[in-house]
Design an enzyme around this catalytic site. Structure first.
Site, PDB file in Angstrom:
ATOM      1  N   ARG A   7      28.357  48.370  41.139  1.00  0.00           N
ATOM      2  CA  ARG A   7      28.500  49.367  40.094  1.00  0.00           C
ATOM      3  C   ARG A   7      27.294  49.408  39.165  1.00  0.00           C
ATOM      4  O   ARG A   7      26.862  50.443  38.729  1.00  0.00           O
ATOM      5  CB  ARG A   7      29.762  49.093  39.265  1.00  0.00           C
ATOM      6  CG  ARG A   7      31.037  49.302  40.033  1.00  0.00           C
ATOM      7  CD  ARG A   7      32.194  48.647  39.343  1.00  0.00           C
ATOM      8  NE  ARG A   7      31.950  47.220  39.203  1.00  0.00           N
ATOM      9  CZ  ARG A   7      32.823  46.342  38.768  1.00  0.00           C
ATOM     10  NH1 ARG A   7      34.003  46.751  38.378  1.00  0.00           N
ATOM     11  NH2 ARG A   7      32.523  45.061  38.697  1.00  0.00           N
ATOM     12  N   LYS A  34      39.660  33.490  40.614  1.00  0.00           N
ATOM     13  CA  LYS A  34      40.298  33.908  39.348  1.00  0.00           C
ATOM     14  C   LYS A  34      41.812  33.889  39.557  1.00  0.00           C
ATOM     15  O   LYS A  34      42.288  34.091  40.666  1.00  0.00           O
ATOM     16  CB  LYS A  34      39.902  35.346  38.992  1.00  0.00           C
ATOM     17  CG  LYS A  34      38.488  35.712  39.337  1.00  0.00           C
ATOM     18  CD  LYS A  34      38.330  37.240  39.369  1.00  0.00           C
ATOM     19  CE  LYS A  34      37.060  37.636  40.093  1.00  0.00           C
ATOM     20  NZ  LYS A  34      36.972  39.025  40.476  1.00  0.00           N
ATOM     21  N   SER A  40      39.082  46.059  37.841  1.00  0.00           N
ATOM     22  CA  SER A  40      40.492  45.666  37.787  1.00  0.00           C
ATOM     23  C   SER A  40      40.786  44.954  36.464  1.00  0.00           C
ATOM     24  O   SER A  40      41.844  45.145  35.871  1.00  0.00           O
ATOM     25  CB  SER A  40      40.834  44.730  38.945  1.00  0.00           C
ATOM     26  OG  SER A  40      40.673  45.394  40.159  1.00  0.00           O
ATOM     27  N   HIS A  52      37.783  51.109  43.925  1.00  0.00           N
ATOM     28  CA  HIS A  52      37.882  50.442  45.234  1.00  0.00           C
ATOM     29  C   HIS A  52      38.126  51.477  46.330  1.00  0.00           C
ATOM     30  O   HIS A  52      37.555  51.391  47.417  1.00  0.00           O
ATOM     31  CB  HIS A  52      39.077  49.462  45.264  1.00  0.00           C
ATOM     32  CG  HIS A  52      38.919  48.253  44.399  1.00  0.00           C
ATOM     33  ND1 HIS A  52      39.879  47.880  43.487  1.00  0.00           N
ATOM     34  CD2 HIS A  52      37.946  47.318  44.332  1.00  0.00           C
ATOM     35  CE1 HIS A  52      39.497  46.761  42.888  1.00  0.00           C
ATOM     36  NE2 HIS A  52      38.318  46.397  43.389  1.00  0.00           N
TER      37      HIS A  52
HETATM   38  O1  PNS Z   1      36.991  41.456  44.170  1.00  0.00           O
HETATM   39  P1  PNS Z   1      36.222  40.184  43.984  1.00  0.00           P
HETATM   40  O2  PNS Z   1      37.028  39.199  43.159  1.00  0.00           O
HETATM   41  O3  PNS Z   1      34.863  40.417  43.398  1.00  0.00           O
HETATM   42  O4  PNS Z   1      36.027  39.550  45.451  1.00  0.00           O
HETATM   43  C1  PNS Z   1      35.377  38.311  45.618  1.00  0.00           C
HETATM   44  C2  PNS Z   1      35.527  37.795  47.054  1.00  0.00           C
HETATM   45  C3  PNS Z   1      36.960  37.732  47.456  1.00  0.00           C
HETATM   46  C4  PNS Z   1      34.785  38.710  47.994  1.00  0.00           C
HETATM   47  C5  PNS Z   1      34.885  36.366  47.100  1.00  0.00           C
HETATM   48  O5  PNS Z   1      35.427  35.610  46.063  1.00  0.00           O
HETATM   49  C6  PNS Z   1      35.094  35.652  48.425  1.00  0.00           C
HETATM   50  O6  PNS Z   1      34.499  36.001  49.413  1.00  0.00           O
HETATM   51  N1  PNS Z   1      35.965  34.620  48.425  1.00  0.00           N
HETATM   52  C7  PNS Z   1      36.272  33.850  49.606  1.00  0.00           C
HETATM   53  C8  PNS Z   1      35.636  32.468  49.526  1.00  0.00           C
HETATM   54  C9  PNS Z   1      34.207  32.479  50.038  1.00  0.00           C
HETATM   55  O7  PNS Z   1      33.927  32.848  51.152  1.00  0.00           O
HETATM   56  N2  PNS Z   1      33.263  32.053  49.163  1.00  0.00           N
HETATM   57  C10 PNS Z   1      31.868  31.946  49.543  1.00  0.00           C
HETATM   58  C11 PNS Z   1      31.076  33.154  49.144  1.00  0.00           C
HETATM   59  S1  PNS Z   1      30.099  32.757  47.740  1.00  0.00           S
END
Ligand code: PNS
Length: 161
Positions: free
Chosen positions: A94, A45, A132, A21
């Site tokens: 990645r 999650k 992570s 990150h």
């Molecule tokens: O590190 P991650 O878990 O891959 O991050 C995922 C994240 C936080 C970017 C994604 O889950 C997110 O944007 N969540 C907020 C809810 C949202 O906007 N969802 C619509 C997009 S599909």
């Protein structure tokens, strides 16, 4: 984006932040006029670390990036992007396995907020395998995560497991 201030948003669960990150954050930082790292407060999650601690760990590990802004958000990412006037969302890619989910998310986000561009950054190859989830598993099973996460994160993982 000629002559336009680039305000970047690098969102994630950061549960916990890894050196992968931080590699992406540095690359995004070098591209932006202003960079925000934002921890999702309502992750799909279940998180190991509470959102406040994930924010704290990010703050402690990004001191080398002057003026980077660390926060958390609830709800839709695009709404938060609008709130902070971000015009780019950064995500790390990645491997091909990341692509399908990221591609779908990028298209949904752009259809919800046509003013935003999604930019994928590729980490240094030494972090390609890093996530992570794998770090948490290694730490839980007593393995050494040195080199994969910053020292403060190592300590936090030791405390939890
Ligand atoms: O590190 P991650 O878990 O891959 O991050 C995922 C994240 C936080 C970017 C994604 O889950 C997110 O944007 N969540 C907020 C809810 C949202 O906007 N969802 C619509 C997009 S599909």
């Amino acid at each position: 984006m000629a002559n336009k201030k680039i305000i970047g948003l690098y969102p994630g669960s950061f549960d916990p932040v890894t050196n992968g990150h931080l590699d992406i954050a540095k690359r995004a930082f070098d591209i932006c006029d202003e960079l925000h790292l934002a921890v999702v407060g309502n992750p799909s999650k279940r998180a190991l670390f509470p959102v406040e601690e994930r924010v704290e760990l990010l703050k402690k590990t990004t001191k080398h990036l002057p003026k980077v802004k660390i926060s958390s958000f609830d709800g839709l990412l695009v709404n938060y992007a609008r709130e902070i006037k971000a015009n780019i969302i950064f995500r790390g890619l990645r491997a091909v396995s990341d692509f399908e989910f990221e591609f779908q998310m990028a298209l949904i986000n752009r259809s919800l907020h046509p003013g935003i561009e999604v930019v994928f950054l590729v980490p240094n190859e030494k972090f390609i395998f890093l996530s992570s989830s794998s770090i948490k598993e290694v730490a839980k099973l007593g393995g050494n995560v040195k080199g994969f996460v910053p020292a403060v994160v190592q300590k936090a993982l030791k405390r939890v497991y």
